[in-house]
Design a protein around this motif. Structure first.
Motif, short mmCIF file in Angstrom:
data_model
loop_
_atom_site.label_atom_id
_atom_site.label_comp_id
_atom_site.label_asym_id
_atom_site.label_seq_id
_atom_site.Cartn_x
_atom_site.Cartn_y
_atom_site.Cartn_z
N LEU A 76 0.82 -1.21 0.00
CA LEU A 76 0.00 0.00 0.00
C LEU A 76 0.86 1.26 0.00
O LEU A 76 0.54 2.24 -0.69
N ILE A 77 1.95 1.24 0.74
CA ILE A 77 2.87 2.38 0.74
C ILE A 77 3.49 2.55 -0.64
O ILE A 77 3.59 3.67 -1.16
N LYS A 78 3.89 1.45 -1.26
CA LYS A 78 4.46 1.51 -2.61
C LYS A 78 3.44 2.04 -3.60
O LYS A 78 3.76 2.89 -4.44
N LEU A 79 2.19 1.58 -3.51
CA LEU A 79 1.13 2.07 -4.39
C LEU A 79 0.87 3.55 -4.15
O LEU A 79 0.75 4.32 -5.10
N LEU A 80 0.83 3.95 -2.90
CA LEU A 80 0.63 5.35 -2.57
C LEU A 80 1.77 6.21 -3.10
O LEU A 80 1.56 7.31 -3.61
N ALA A 81 2.99 5.69 -3.01
CA ALA A 81 4.16 6.45 -3.46
C ALA A 81 4.15 6.67 -4.96
O ALA A 81 4.79 7.61 -5.45
N SER A 82 3.43 5.85 -5.70
CA SER A 82 3.41 6.01 -7.16
C SER A 82 2.36 7.02 -7.62
O SER A 82 2.25 7.29 -8.81
N THR A 83 1.60 7.59 -6.69
CA THR A 83 0.65 8.64 -7.03
C THR A 83 1.28 9.99 -6.72
O THR A 83 2.25 10.10 -5.98
N THR A 84 0.72 11.05 -7.29
CA THR A 84 1.28 12.39 -7.07
C THR A 84 1.20 12.80 -5.61
O THR A 84 2.19 13.26 -5.03
N ALA A 85 0.04 12.65 -4.99
CA ALA A 85 -0.11 13.00 -3.58
C ALA A 85 0.73 12.08 -2.71
O ALA A 85 1.30 12.51 -1.70
N GLY A 86 0.82 10.83 -3.11
CA GLY A 86 1.59 9.86 -2.33
C GLY A 86 3.07 10.15 -2.31
O GLY A 86 3.75 9.87 -1.33
N HIS A 92 7.78 13.45 2.58
CA HIS A 92 7.74 14.36 3.72
C HIS A 92 7.30 13.74 5.04
O HIS A 92 7.48 14.35 6.09
N LEU A 93 6.72 12.56 5.01
CA LEU A 93 6.28 11.93 6.24
C LEU A 93 6.95 10.58 6.51
O LEU A 93 7.51 10.37 7.58
N ILE A 94 6.86 9.68 5.55
CA ILE A 94 7.35 8.33 5.79
C ILE A 94 8.87 8.27 5.84
O ILE A 94 9.45 7.67 6.75
N VAL A 95 9.54 8.90 4.89
CA VAL A 95 11.01 8.87 4.88
C VAL A 95 11.59 9.56 6.13
O VAL A 95 12.45 8.98 6.81
N PRO A 96 11.13 10.77 6.51
CA PRO A 96 11.66 11.36 7.75
C PRO A 96 11.35 10.53 8.99
O PRO A 96 12.20 10.41 9.87
#
Length: 106
Positions: A76-86, A92-96
């Motif tokens: 789900l994180i990978k899918l979210l990351a492939s979207t513009t908002a994701g 700005h949130l998950i990596v920090p």
């Protein structure tokens, strides 16, 4: 006094519930029974630090306990990351948050 600084055995003792932690902040033996500055500071510490951190860790623990849950969340994180908002969320949130977690625990 040693009970306060002795960590529980993670193999034999279940963790305190969120309700037990709240009750401890409000009525625990760690300070005077009356509501004073120290008790108030402890209650606010629980509300601002203890409760959010406990909930965050408990959900992380729940996810990590089963490979199916962990894989689902990572996908789900990978899918979210492939979207513009994701991309913004991941950048700005998950990596920090991951960097902070690695810095704290290593």
């Amino acid at each position: 006094m040693l009970e306060y600084v002795t960590p529980p055995s993670v193999l034999t003792q279940p963790p305190a519930s969120v309700a037990e932690l709240a009750a401890y902040a409000k009525t625990g033996e760690w300070t005077a029974r009356r509501y004073g500055f120290v008790r108030g500071a402890g209650i606010w510490w629980y509300r601002l630090v203890g409760l959010p951190y406990t909930v965050w860790c408990r959900y992380g623990e729940w996810i990590a306990q089963r490979p199916g849950r962990a894989i689902t969340v990572l996908l789900l994180i990978k899918l979210l990351a492939s979207t513009t908002a994701g991309e913004w969320v991941v950048e700005h949130l998950i990596v920090p948050a991951g960097r902070i977690a690695v810095w704290l625990f290593l």
